[in-house]
Design a protein around this motif. Structure first.
Motif, PDB file in Angstrom:
ATOM      1  N   ARG A  35     -38.578  16.271 -25.008  1.00 24.07           N
ATOM      2  CA  ARG A  35     -38.945  14.906 -24.655  1.00 24.07           C
ATOM      3  C   ARG A  35     -38.371  13.908 -25.661  1.00 24.07           C
ATOM      4  NH1 ARG A  35     -45.257  15.274 -22.437  1.00 24.07           N
ATOM      5  NH2 ARG A  35     -44.746  16.448 -20.524  1.00 24.07           N
ATOM      6  N   ASP A  83     -45.116  14.580 -14.384  1.00 24.59           N
ATOM      7  CA  ASP A  83     -46.083  13.744 -15.087  1.00 24.59           C
ATOM      8  C   ASP A  83     -45.518  13.014 -16.305  1.00 24.59           C
ATOM      9  OD1 ASP A  83     -48.000  14.623 -13.287  1.00 24.59           O
ATOM     10  OD2 ASP A  83     -48.705  16.235 -14.604  1.00 24.59           O
ATOM     11  N   TRP A  84     -44.208  13.136 -16.564  1.00 26.94           N
ATOM     12  CA  TRP A  84     -43.645  12.500 -17.763  1.00 26.94           C
ATOM     13  C   TRP A  84     -42.210  12.088 -17.496  1.00 26.94           C
ATOM     14  CZ3 TRP A  84     -39.629  12.657 -21.170  1.00 26.94           C
ATOM     15  CH2 TRP A  84     -39.804  12.033 -22.408  1.00 26.94           C
ATOM     16  N   ARG A 119     -41.363   5.548 -22.684  1.00 23.25           N
ATOM     17  CA  ARG A 119     -41.889   6.820 -22.206  1.00 23.25           C
ATOM     18  C   ARG A 119     -43.115   6.501 -21.346  1.00 23.25           C
ATOM     19  NH1 ARG A 119     -41.436  11.276 -26.881  1.00 23.25           N
ATOM     20  NH2 ARG A 119     -40.083  10.211 -28.378  1.00 23.25           N
ATOM     21  N   GLU A 144     -46.365   8.357 -18.938  1.00 14.12           N
ATOM     22  CA  GLU A 144     -47.105   9.588 -18.658  1.00 14.12           C
ATOM     23  C   GLU A 144     -48.165   9.329 -17.594  1.00 14.12           C
ATOM     24  OE1 GLU A 144     -49.875  12.887 -21.044  1.00 14.12           O
ATOM     25  OE2 GLU A 144     -48.961  11.201 -22.101  1.00 14.12           O
ATOM     26  N   TRP A 184     -49.934   5.625 -14.250  1.00 18.87           N
ATOM     27  CA  TRP A 184     -48.920   5.719 -15.288  1.00 18.87           C
ATOM     28  C   TRP A 184     -49.327   4.882 -16.494  1.00 18.87           C
ATOM     29  CZ3 TRP A 184     -45.273   9.277 -15.164  1.00 18.87           C
ATOM     30  CH2 TRP A 184     -44.847   9.789 -13.937  1.00 18.87           C
ATOM     31  N   ALA A 221     -46.519   6.509 -22.827  1.00 21.58           N
ATOM     32  CA  ALA A 221     -46.820   7.844 -23.345  1.00 21.58           C
ATOM     33  C   ALA A 221     -46.769   7.906 -24.865  1.00 21.58           C
ATOM     34  CB  ALA A 221     -45.837   8.862 -22.750  1.00 21.58           C
TER      35      ALA A 221
END
Length: 277
Positions: free
Chosen positions: A73, A207-208, A234, A236, A242, A245
């Motif tokens: 990531r 989910d990311w 980012r 998530e 959403w 993240a």
């Protein structure tokens, strides 16, 4: 539970005409630091090298690929994007070739948590829409108290905290350059930030993802100035929507005038709202 904030009357102050340099100052903090290094002291965003495309990294590798060969990531977020010329954000330069488009769903809740539109679906395009709604709300309010509230509501633990958030730096730089004299813009100032393009930089499962938006930013302080401004985050999927993240903010996005040759060359996809022709 959302808290209702009592707002104090804003003071109207006399300000000098708005200039291109001052509008660019809203980029603030991280963007200015990097650009100062790139262009030797100029306050500007940068233009896409013709033919260059942003680096798109995804974990959707063939089944035969070794697991450890997939980017992390952090690698997805940090992957460099297209470089651009310092003046691209200010020059219309209508595109002579047709670029792609991205269809972004509309929010189902217009006044969501902290006043940010919400209710975007569990798709990467939904993440683009939610990030755009966050950025648009912050920039149009140009208020540090409002930005703090949005950060506390929409940024996950471990994500950029209020003081280090690029959007906080944007607001602080704007207020300083505009000589507003307070922690939010005054009644003589109007800022409009309209999503004009977007892209999905990469993802790691449903989910990311890392998404980017390009906004058409206009500011009126006696006179008008205008620019294109790109920003990534980012995102998530958690608690049914959403959010920004955990982790450091992604590499800088290219800023170019919406619909320009530079924007197309940088890989920006024209913004299309689902259900709107």
């Amino acid at each position: 539970m959302l808290r209702t904030r009592n707002r104090t009357p804003r003071t109207v102050v006399e300000i000098a005409p708005w200039s291109r340099t001052r509008l660019l100052a809203l980029l603030g903090g991280l963007v200015v630091t990097v650009v100062l290094t790139l262009v030797g002291g100029g306050l500007a965003s940068w233009h896409a090298t013709m033919g260059a495309r942003p680096t798109v990294v995804t974990t959707e590798e063939p089944a035969t690929a070794p697991v450890d060969a997939r980017p992390s990531r952090d690698e997805i977020a940090a992957a460099a994007m297209a470089s651009v010329d310092p003046q691209a954000a200010f020059h219309p330069d209508p595109a002579t070739v047709t670029g792609g488009s991205i269809v972004v769903p509309q929010p189902t809740v217009l006044d969501g948590p902290a006043g940010v539109p919400s209710g975007f679906p569990h798709t990467y395009e939904g993440a683009v829409g939610q990030w755009a709604a966050i950025v648009q709300t912050v920039l149009e309010s140009m208020s540090l108290p409002r930005t703090r509230e949005i950060n506390a509501t929409w940024v996950r633990p471990g994500g950029p905290w209020f003081e280090q958030w690029t959007l906080t730096r944007n607001v602080t730089s704007f207020l300083t350059a505009a000589r507003q004299g307070g922690d939010e813009k005054d009644l003589t100032t109007v800022v409009s930030a309209t999503p004009a393009a977007g892209l999905v930089k990469g993802g790691d499962g449903p989910d990311w993802t890392v998404v980017c938006v390009l906004l058409d930013v206009q500011a009126w302080i006696k006179t008008e100035s205008r620019m294109g401004y790109g920003l990534c985050s980012r995102m998530e999927w958690t608690d049914g929507h959403w959010q920004v993240a955990t982790g450091a903010e992604p590499a800088l996005a290219p800023s170019a005038w919406p619909g320009s040759n530079a924007g197309v060359a940088a890989g920006w996809l024209t913004w299309r709202e689902d259900g709107v022709r």
